[in-house]
Design a protein around this motif. Structure first.
Motif, PDB file in Angstrom:
ATOM      1  N   GLU A 305     -14.182  19.592  71.758  1.00 37.57           N
ATOM      2  CA  GLU A 305     -13.705  21.020  71.116  1.00 37.57           C
ATOM      3  C   GLU A 305     -12.210  21.144  71.163  1.00 37.57           C
ATOM      4  O   GLU A 305     -11.744  21.725  70.318  1.00 37.57           O
ATOM      5  CB  GLU A 305     -14.230  22.014  72.239  1.00 37.57           C
ATOM      6  CG  GLU A 305     -14.059  23.195  72.049  1.00 37.57           C
ATOM      7  CD  GLU A 305     -14.513  23.950  70.593  1.00 37.57           C
ATOM      8  OE1 GLU A 305     -13.874  24.636  69.980  1.00 37.57           O
ATOM      9  OE2 GLU A 305     -15.642  23.399  70.337  1.00 37.57           O
ATOM     10  N   SER A 306     -11.522  20.361  72.271  1.00 34.04           N
ATOM     11  CA  SER A 306     -10.000  20.778  72.121  1.00 34.04           C
ATOM     12  C   SER A 306      -9.202  19.511  71.831  1.00 34.04           C
ATOM     13  O   SER A 306      -8.158  19.335  72.159  1.00 34.04           O
ATOM     14  CB  SER A 306      -9.729  20.858  73.894  1.00 34.04           C
ATOM     15  OG  SER A 306      -9.874  19.835  74.575  1.00 34.04           O
ATOM     16  N   GLU A 307      -9.926  18.407  71.480  1.00 32.26           N
ATOM     17  CA  GLU A 307      -9.191  17.117  71.053  1.00 32.26           C
ATOM     18  C   GLU A 307      -8.724  17.253  69.643  1.00 32.26           C
ATOM     19  O   GLU A 307      -9.363  17.779  68.461  1.00 32.26           O
ATOM     20  CB  GLU A 307     -10.299  16.118  70.798  1.00 32.26           C
ATOM     21  CG  GLU A 307      -9.814  14.762  70.700  1.00 32.26           C
ATOM     22  CD  GLU A 307     -11.005  13.559  70.772  1.00 32.26           C
ATOM     23  OE1 GLU A 307     -10.772  12.352  70.553  1.00 32.26           O
ATOM     24  OE2 GLU A 307     -11.798  13.964  70.892  1.00 32.26           O
ATOM     25  N   ALA A 308      -7.438  17.001  69.488  1.00 33.78           N
ATOM     26  CA  ALA A 308      -6.903  17.065  68.216  1.00 33.78           C
ATOM     27  C   ALA A 308      -6.421  15.506  67.559  1.00 33.78           C
ATOM     28  O   ALA A 308      -6.898  14.693  68.246  1.00 33.78           O
ATOM     29  CB  ALA A 308      -5.260  17.686  68.249  1.00 33.78           C
ATOM     30  N   ARG A 309      -5.915  15.480  66.485  1.00 34.36           N
ATOM     31  CA  ARG A 309      -5.640  14.265  65.607  1.00 34.36           C
ATOM     32  C   ARG A 309      -4.406  14.595  65.174  1.00 34.36           C
ATOM     33  O   ARG A 309      -4.106  15.701  64.348  1.00 34.36           O
ATOM     34  CB  ARG A 309      -6.652  13.817  64.831  1.00 34.36           C
ATOM     35  CG  ARG A 309      -6.687  14.231  63.339  1.00 34.36           C
ATOM     36  CD  ARG A 309      -7.657  13.435  62.610  1.00 34.36           C
ATOM     37  NE  ARG A 309      -7.731  13.835  61.134  1.00 34.36           N
ATOM     38  CZ  ARG A 309      -8.682  14.757  60.852  1.00 34.36           C
ATOM     39  NH1 ARG A 309      -9.453  15.291  61.373  1.00 34.36           N
ATOM     40  NH2 ARG A 309      -8.163  15.444  59.246  1.00 34.36           N
ATOM     41  N   GLU A 310      -3.505  13.605  65.030  1.00 36.69           N
ATOM     42  CA  GLU A 310      -2.045  13.756  64.564  1.00 36.69           C
ATOM     43  C   GLU A 310      -2.078  12.926  63.109  1.00 36.69           C
ATOM     44  O   GLU A 310      -2.747  11.711  63.077  1.00 36.69           O
ATOM     45  CB  GLU A 310      -0.876  13.290  65.261  1.00 36.69           C
ATOM     46  CG  GLU A 310      -0.821  13.942  66.675  1.00 36.69           C
ATOM     47  CD  GLU A 310       0.362  13.490  67.408  1.00 36.69           C
ATOM     48  OE1 GLU A 310       0.591  12.052  67.342  1.00 36.69           O
ATOM     49  OE2 GLU A 310       0.823  14.079  68.242  1.00 36.69           O
ATOM     50  N   VAL A 311      -1.538  13.792  62.109  1.00 38.04           N
ATOM     51  CA  VAL A 311      -1.566  13.086  60.657  1.00 38.04           C
ATOM     52  C   VAL A 311      -0.191  13.014  60.107  1.00 38.04           C
ATOM     53  O   VAL A 311       0.482  14.005  60.140  1.00 38.04           O
ATOM     54  CB  VAL A 311      -2.212  13.760  59.967  1.00 38.04           C
ATOM     55  CG1 VAL A 311      -2.320  13.207  58.455  1.00 38.04           C
ATOM     56  CG2 VAL A 311      -3.794  14.062  60.230  1.00 38.04           C
ATOM     57  N   PRO A 312       0.575  11.911  60.356  1.00 41.39           N
ATOM     58  CA  PRO A 312       1.983  11.929  59.653  1.00 41.39           C
ATOM     59  C   PRO A 312       1.825  12.384  58.171  1.00 41.39           C
ATOM     60  O   PRO A 312       0.878  11.855  57.528  1.00 41.39           O
ATOM     61  CB  PRO A 312       2.352  10.279  59.851  1.00 41.39           C
ATOM     62  CG  PRO A 312       1.316   9.731  60.870  1.00 41.39           C
ATOM     63  CD  PRO A 312       0.118  10.699  60.763  1.00 41.39           C
ATOM     64  N   ILE A 313       2.809  13.152  57.658  1.00 42.12           N
ATOM     65  CA  ILE A 313       2.658  13.540  56.274  1.00 42.12           C
ATOM     66  C   ILE A 313       4.195  13.173  55.657  1.00 42.12           C
ATOM     67  O   ILE A 313       4.998  13.201  56.101  1.00 42.12           O
ATOM     68  CB  ILE A 313       2.486  15.055  56.132  1.00 42.12           C
ATOM     69  CG1 ILE A 313       3.625  15.832  56.906  1.00 42.12           C
ATOM     70  CG2 ILE A 313       1.216  15.498  56.857  1.00 42.12           C
ATOM     71  CD1 ILE A 313       3.429  17.139  56.808  1.00 42.12           C
ATOM     72  N   PRO A 314       4.103  12.868  54.275  1.00 34.04           N
ATOM     73  CA  PRO A 314       5.227  12.402  53.855  1.00 34.04           C
ATOM     74  C   PRO A 314       6.104  13.370  53.316  1.00 34.04           C
ATOM     75  O   PRO A 314       5.727  14.716  53.399  1.00 34.04           O
ATOM     76  CB  PRO A 314       4.629  11.943  52.213  1.00 34.04           C
ATOM     77  CG  PRO A 314       3.256  12.439  52.175  1.00 34.04           C
ATOM     78  CD  PRO A 314       2.793  12.696  53.591  1.00 34.04           C
ATOM     79  N   PRO A 315       7.525  13.198  53.160  1.00 32.05           N
ATOM     80  CA  PRO A 315       8.594  14.213  52.769  1.00 32.05           C
ATOM     81  C   PRO A 315       8.011  15.207  51.860  1.00 32.05           C
ATOM     82  O   PRO A 315       8.537  16.386  51.678  1.00 32.05           O
ATOM     83  CB  PRO A 315       9.774  13.469  52.374  1.00 32.05           C
ATOM     84  CG  PRO A 315       9.568  12.140  52.959  1.00 32.05           C
ATOM     85  CD  PRO A 315       8.205  11.864  52.887  1.00 32.05           C
ATOM     86  N   GLU A 316       7.299  14.877  50.555  1.00 31.57           N
ATOM     87  CA  GLU A 316       6.649  15.664  49.574  1.00 31.57           C
ATOM     88  C   GLU A 316       5.968  16.835  50.062  1.00 31.57           C
ATOM     89  O   GLU A 316       6.202  18.059  49.803  1.00 31.57           O
ATOM     90  CB  GLU A 316       6.045  14.759  48.481  1.00 31.57           C
ATOM     91  CG  GLU A 316       5.782  15.666  47.311  1.00 31.57           C
ATOM     92  CD  GLU A 316       5.059  14.648  46.403  1.00 31.57           C
ATOM     93  OE1 GLU A 316       4.675  15.209  45.238  1.00 31.57           O
ATOM     94  OE2 GLU A 316       5.191  13.534  46.357  1.00 31.57           O
ATOM     95  N   LEU A 317       5.145  16.486  51.052  1.00 32.91           N
ATOM     96  CA  LEU A 317       4.083  17.467  51.599  1.00 32.91           C
ATOM     97  C   LEU A 317       5.056  18.325  52.557  1.00 32.91           C
ATOM     98  O   LEU A 317       4.714  19.655  52.677  1.00 32.91           O
ATOM     99  CB  LEU A 317       2.944  16.993  52.306  1.00 32.91           C
ATOM    100  CG  LEU A 317       2.028  18.095  52.904  1.00 32.91           C
ATOM    101  CD1 LEU A 317       1.596  18.978  52.049  1.00 32.91           C
ATOM    102  CD2 LEU A 317       1.060  17.055  53.664  1.00 32.91           C
ATOM    103  N   VAL A 318       5.999  17.898  53.132  1.00 33.11           N
ATOM    104  CA  VAL A 318       6.760  18.713  54.133  1.00 33.11           C
ATOM    105  C   VAL A 318       7.715  19.714  53.445  1.00 33.11           C
ATOM    106  O   VAL A 318       7.579  20.831  53.967  1.00 33.11           O
ATOM    107  CB  VAL A 318       7.902  17.641  54.893  1.00 33.11           C
ATOM    108  CG1 VAL A 318       8.967  18.440  55.760  1.00 33.11           C
ATOM    109  CG2 VAL A 318       7.146  16.639  55.905  1.00 33.11           C
ATOM    110  N   ALA A 319       7.878  19.178  52.222  1.00 33.08           N
ATOM    111  CA  ALA A 319       9.044  20.152  51.579  1.00 33.08           C
ATOM    112  C   ALA A 319       8.082  21.256  50.836  1.00 33.08           C
ATOM    113  O   ALA A 319       8.190  22.564  50.844  1.00 33.08           O
ATOM    114  CB  ALA A 319       9.511  19.445  50.178  1.00 33.08           C
ATOM    115  N   ILE A 320       6.622  20.820  50.572  1.00 29.43           N
ATOM    116  CA  ILE A 320       5.768  22.145  49.972  1.00 29.43           C
ATOM    117  C   ILE A 320       5.459  23.054  51.097  1.00 29.43           C
ATOM    118  O   ILE A 320       5.466  24.127  50.638  1.00 29.43           O
ATOM    119  CB  ILE A 320       4.576  21.333  49.340  1.00 29.43           C
ATOM    120  CG1 ILE A 320       4.774  20.347  48.092  1.00 29.43           C
ATOM    121  CG2 ILE A 320       3.369  22.225  49.384  1.00 29.43           C
ATOM    122  CD1 ILE A 320       3.558  19.642  47.650  1.00 29.43           C
ATOM    123  N   LEU A 321       5.198  22.506  52.316  1.00 30.97           N
ATOM    124  CA  LEU A 321       4.810  23.409  53.263  1.00 30.97           C
ATOM    125  C   LEU A 321       6.000  24.233  53.782  1.00 30.97           C
ATOM    126  O   LEU A 321       5.772  25.573  54.013  1.00 30.97           O
ATOM    127  CB  LEU A 321       4.243  22.555  54.547  1.00 30.97           C
ATOM    128  CG  LEU A 321       2.695  21.909  54.410  1.00 30.97           C
ATOM    129  CD1 LEU A 321       2.418  21.095  55.455  1.00 30.97           C
ATOM    130  CD2 LEU A 321       1.902  23.013  54.165  1.00 30.97           C
TER     131      LEU A 321
END
Length: 432
Positions: A305-321
């Protein structure tokens, strides 16, 4: 033994002879006869026989508290399908669609049993209470077989999807197994049947035809900004672009993207960022969530229930967000993607915008193809991109929220990288 003679009338001589034969066999076995009915003990119907309907409600009450909203939806779908079949021939049978609605909306969900029932719904459920077969009757193959067959059909009589059939039959099997556990049945009758199926087995693999390449994905994300109904903050597609981008560049499930909050996003001014995926907002329906909202709030699929996962994201998605947050802000609870009223974006909304974007971006022959037919196919494309880029399978599985074995099974047909290069290797080997 009673002092008054007992009699019974039958419509045919054959039925009368069968009844007489049963009486004679009981007498030969030395059974005692009931004084009130005049029947041997083995033929006296129990006063409080457990019917299939009453037992199903007991099963639902047992499963409901610990089940996710989507699981509750699936469970009631299967039970509404099979309960309408496990009935005796009683006059006044209601329409099948009405009976299914009565079960799905009023009888099976525990909270819905307190709702006021329209007259036709109440009448349908009264009939079902009288007609539902007794639970012991399910020990007979002739009773269970039609139920299994019905679970493989849609309401219009056409075959249901193989995954739907498999899911429904699993629910049915589990209900019967619960009856065995409570010693209401001696065995699970499905175990003694060979389930008929004319459908091919489903491999579970992603169809590579749905997977877009990088160029097509970028063109679709651009096309999204030109479609959708216009509102105060521009077109609907404009504020959904970042949502679709998360499905592709981070390979999130739609329900995971809908649960994404600003605090879950590490978005540096340059370089790679990181998403900490913790919540999921799957659509289930108000009757199936504890909150009474359409979307459930759950932890991640296949995780605690409280377990998360980490997803590295490329600069292109960083800029979009970063652009999305700056332009549209976030909700009161920090969520990035929300409806105009602040709720969770409906699947019908983002699916409709996606259909418009496909028609704008793709040529007609591609629109008619399976290519990126659903927003979820962006996730398939994202995972395929990682695999074909050479990332180790355990790392891809960790980022996508899969186990390694499921990952390789599901994406087996999408791992090719460069088919022409591989063909050249084969040609070289053939030349010796």
């Amino acid at each position: 033994m009673g002092v008054e003679p007992k009699s019974r009338t039958f419509s045919t001589r054959a039925l009368a002879d069968n009844f007489r034969s049963d009486l004679m066999q009981a007498a030969n076995r030395g059974e005692s006869f009931d004084g009130d009915s005049g029947l041997p003990e083995s033929m006296v119907p129990p006063e409080e026989a457990v019917t299939w309907l009453t037992f199903v409600l007991r099963y639902v009450d047992m499963k409901w508290p610990g089940a996710a909203a989507k699981s509750r939806d699936s469970m009631t779908d299967a039970l509404a399908t099979v309960t309408g079949v496990l009935v005796r021939d009683v006059a006044g049978r209601p329409d099948a669609v009405l009976l299914r609605r009565a079960l799905r909306e009023y009888e099976l969900p525990p909270a819905a049993r307190q709702l006021d029932r329209p007259a036709e719904i109440a009448a349908a459920l009264r009939w079902l209470g009288k007609a539902s077969v007794s639970l012991p009757a399910l020990a007979e193959a002739a009773v269970v077989r039609p139920a299994l067959d019905a679970l493989g059909l849609r309401m219009d009589g056409r075959p249901a999807a193989a995954s739907t059939t498999r899911r429904r039959r699993s629910v049915f099997y589990n209900v019967l197994q619960y009856a065995v556990e409570l010693e209401l049945l001696d065995f699970n009758p499905v175990d003694k049947l060979r389930v008929r199926s004319t459908r091919r087995k489903v491999s579970g693999e992603v169809d590579r035809r749905v997977v877009v390449n990088v160029g097509q994905a970028r063109e679709l994300l651009t096309a999204v900004t030109y479609v959708g109904r216009r509102g105060r903050n521009g077109r609907r597609g404009e504020w959904l672009r970042a949502f679709y981008a998360c499905l592709y560049f981070a390979a999130l499930r739609p329900s995971e993207a809908l649960g994404l909050r600003e605090r879950d996003c590490h978005l540096p001014a340059s370089g790679w960022g990181l998403l900490t995926v913790e919540k999921s907002r799957p659509s289930a329906g108000k009757r199936y969530t504890d909150s009474g909202e359409v979307h459930d709030e759950r932890g991640l699929k296949h995780r605690g229930e409280s377990e998360a996962r980490e997803v590295p994201i490329p600069p292109e998605l960083v800029a979009i967000l970063r652009e999305h947050i700056e332009r549209f802000g976030v909700g009161a609870d920090g969520r990035l993607f929300r409806s105009t009223r602040g709720g969770v974006v409906a699947s019908s909304t983002y699916s409709r915008v996606w259909e418009e974007a496909r028609m704008l971006s793709l040529p007609p022959e591609r629109v008619a193809s399976p290519l990126a037919g659903r927003p979820y196919d962006l996730r398939h494309a994202g995972v395929s991109l990682w695999l074909n880029a050479g990332l180790p399978a355990p790392e891809v599985a960790a980022r996508a929220g899969h186990s390694v074995d499921v990952l390789l099974k599901v994406y087996a047909k999408c791992i090719d990288g460069d088919r022409s290069r591989l063909n050249e290797r084969i040609e070289a080997a053939l030349r010796g």
